[in-house]
Write an enzyme that holds these catalytic residues in place. Structure first.
Site, PDB file in Angstrom:
ATOM      1  N   GLU A   1     -12.195   2.348  -6.333  1.00 36.68           N
ATOM      2  CA  GLU A   1     -13.219   2.176  -5.297  1.00 36.68           C
ATOM      3  C   GLU A   1     -14.340   3.175  -5.500  1.00 36.68           C
ATOM      4  O   GLU A   1     -14.093   4.351  -5.781  1.00 36.68           O
ATOM      5  CB  GLU A   1     -12.596   2.364  -3.908  1.00 36.68           C
ATOM      6  CG  GLU A   1     -13.575   2.190  -2.758  1.00 36.68           C
ATOM      7  CD  GLU A   1     -12.891   2.308  -1.403  1.00 36.68           C
ATOM      8  OE1 GLU A   1     -13.462   2.967  -0.512  1.00 36.68           O
ATOM      9  OE2 GLU A   1     -11.783   1.751  -1.233  1.00 36.68           O
TER      10      GLU A   1
ATOM     11  N   ASN B   1      -9.494  -8.837  -0.107  1.00 38.34           N
ATOM     12  CA  ASN B   1      -8.317  -8.165   0.462  1.00 38.34           C
ATOM     13  C   ASN B   1      -8.242  -8.373   1.976  1.00 38.34           C
ATOM     14  O   ASN B   1      -9.230  -8.152   2.687  1.00 38.34           O
ATOM     15  CB  ASN B   1      -8.389  -6.665   0.193  1.00 38.34           C
ATOM     16  CG  ASN B   1      -8.060  -6.308  -1.244  1.00 38.34           C
ATOM     17  OD1 ASN B   1      -8.078  -7.150  -2.134  1.00 38.34           O
ATOM     18  ND2 ASN B   1      -7.760  -5.040  -1.466  1.00 38.34           N
TER      19      ASN B   1
ATOM     20  N   SER C   1       0.826  -1.205   0.000  1.00 36.84           N
ATOM     21  CA  SER C   1       0.000   0.000   0.000  1.00 36.84           C
ATOM     22  C   SER C   1       0.859   1.253   0.000  1.00 36.84           C
ATOM     23  O   SER C   1       2.057   1.230   0.306  1.00 36.84           O
ATOM     24  CB  SER C   1      -0.920   0.020   1.220  1.00 36.84           C
ATOM     25  OG  SER C   1      -0.167   0.303   2.395  1.00 36.84           O
TER      26      SER C   1
ATOM     27  N   ASP D   1      -1.521  -0.977  -3.604  1.00 34.45           N
ATOM     28  CA  ASP D   1      -2.852  -0.835  -3.022  1.00 34.45           C
ATOM     29  C   ASP D   1      -3.094   0.573  -2.486  1.00 34.45           C
ATOM     30  O   ASP D   1      -2.199   1.178  -1.876  1.00 34.45           O
ATOM     31  CB  ASP D   1      -3.001  -1.856  -1.890  1.00 34.45           C
ATOM     32  CG  ASP D   1      -4.444  -2.057  -1.471  1.00 34.45           C
ATOM     33  OD1 ASP D   1      -5.325  -2.034  -2.348  1.00 34.45           O
ATOM     34  OD2 ASP D   1      -4.685  -2.253  -0.263  1.00 34.45           O
TER      35      ASP D   1
ATOM     36  N   HIS E   1     -12.168  -1.305   6.815  1.00 27.96           N
ATOM     37  CA  HIS E   1     -10.749  -1.510   7.054  1.00 27.96           C
ATOM     38  C   HIS E   1     -10.451  -1.521   8.559  1.00 27.96           C
ATOM     39  O   HIS E   1     -11.184  -0.947   9.365  1.00 27.96           O
ATOM     40  CB  HIS E   1      -9.925  -0.381   6.414  1.00 27.96           C
ATOM     41  CG  HIS E   1      -9.978  -0.355   4.926  1.00 27.96           C
ATOM     42  ND1 HIS E   1     -10.708   0.568   4.215  1.00 27.96           N
ATOM     43  CD2 HIS E   1      -9.387  -1.148   3.998  1.00 27.96           C
ATOM     44  CE1 HIS E   1     -10.559   0.350   2.923  1.00 27.96           C
ATOM     45  NE2 HIS E   1      -9.766  -0.688   2.758  1.00 27.96           N
TER      46      HIS E   1
ATOM     47  N   HIS F   1     -12.806  -5.070   0.121  1.00 25.20           N
ATOM     48  CA  HIS F   1     -11.786  -4.549   1.029  1.00 25.20           C
ATOM     49  C   HIS F   1     -12.246  -4.765   2.468  1.00 25.20           C
ATOM     50  O   HIS F   1     -13.421  -4.947   2.746  1.00 25.20           O
ATOM     51  CB  HIS F   1     -11.573  -3.057   0.778  1.00 25.20           C
ATOM     52  CG  HIS F   1     -10.797  -2.752  -0.467  1.00 25.20           C
ATOM     53  ND1 HIS F   1      -9.901  -1.709  -0.550  1.00 25.20           N
ATOM     54  CD2 HIS F   1     -10.768  -3.355  -1.678  1.00 25.20           C
ATOM     55  CE1 HIS F   1      -9.351  -1.677  -1.752  1.00 25.20           C
ATOM     56  NE2 HIS F   1      -9.888  -2.667  -2.466  1.00 25.20           N
TER      57      HIS F   1
END
Length: 286
Positions: free
Chosen positions: A136, A233, A50, A84, A183, A211
């Protein structure tokens, strides 16, 4: 094993009732653990670096890119490399020379029109260089210390009609959608909107990405894949596994100063976590 492209892994699992697991790399040990877990599960996987991980490494992509490349090329199962949650155009353009075959370009915090414009530009660049571009729409929430979005908050869910228009206007190759995960969840309590996933799958012609899967229970992940998710993910679950194992070792052996002694169990716990997720996400055909 020859390093493979993200698009190849996605194409291989589509329409098969399976998905591909994508795991975030922060350190060399993360990459080694992902490879070991994938080998134990006998399944392919994607190693993701990321933008935040690049910042952790002093803003230099090269060293961590070299590490994940070396680990992937030495693995006994197919592994692909992915950047990412990239917001930096400079980092986007570093993907190809550093061996990454896909990028998640994240313009989700912009207004819809600006998101489309920025993402379409990223897609044009990516396609000129053979890079698969994911983006996204909606807000998964929980990134960079943000609180998870309430299920009924504006933007907390991806609208299928808007998603279809967004894909058409941007040309993206894969779409991360907001369907109930978040997340940075450390407990697996998320309940996904499987009816919405099915509607998105029917409306959107590109693979869907989930995600925030660390907080999603196994049965919810299986149902999400059955409803249409293709890429799953996982990041926080690896960090929780690593930190828990290191903490337990140091509590039991407080005089230890050799980091190999406590990093090794952390790496092993991450590998077992990857294997467990992959046996859910991409079970071997019987």
């Amino acid at each position: 094993m020859v390093l493979v492209r993200t698009g190849e892994l996605i194409a291989a699992v589509q329409e098969s009732g399976r998905a591909v697991g994508a795991f975030n790399v922060i350190t060399l040990e993360h990459a080694e653990a992902i490879a070991a877990g994938a080998e134990a599960a006998g399944a392919p996987a994607i190693l993701q670096v990321s933008e935040n991980a690049v910042k952790f490494h002093g803003g230099r992509l090269g060293p961590i890119a070299a590490a994940v490349n070396a680990v992937a090329r030495a693995a006994a199962v197919p592994l692909a490399l992915h950047l990412d949650h990239i917001t930096s155009p400079e980092l986007l353009r570093a993907a190809h020379p550093e061996g990454f075959s896909s990028v998640m370009f994240d313009a989700s915090k912009l207004g819809y029109g600006d998101n489309v414009k920025a993402t379409a530009e990223a897609v044009r660049w990516g396609h000129r260089h053979g890079i698969l571009v994911e983006s996204e729409l909606g807000q998964v929430g929980g990134k960079d210390g943000e609180p998870p979005l309430d299920a009924h908050a504006p933007g907390a869910r991806t609208d299928p009609a808007e998603a279809a228009a967004y894909v058409a206007d941007t040309g993206v190759d894969a779409l991360a959608v907001a369907v109930g995960s978040s997340h940075a969840m450390t407990e697996r309590t998320a309940a996904l909107d499987h009816a919405l996933i099915a509607r998105l799958r029917a409306a959107v012609p590109v693979p869907l990405v989930l995600h925030g899967s660390s907080g999603v229970p196994d049965e919810e992940i299986r149902a999400a894949i059955a409803a249409g998710m293709t890429k799953i993910n996982v990041g926080t679950a690896l960090n929780s596994a690593f930190t828990g194992a290191v903490r337990a070792f140091l509590e039991a052996h407080p005089s230890t100063v050799d980091p190999r002694k406590y990093i090794a169990p952390g790496r092993e716990e991450m590998a077992q976590t990857v294997e467990r997720f992959l046996r859910v996400v991409s079970p071997c055909p019987r």
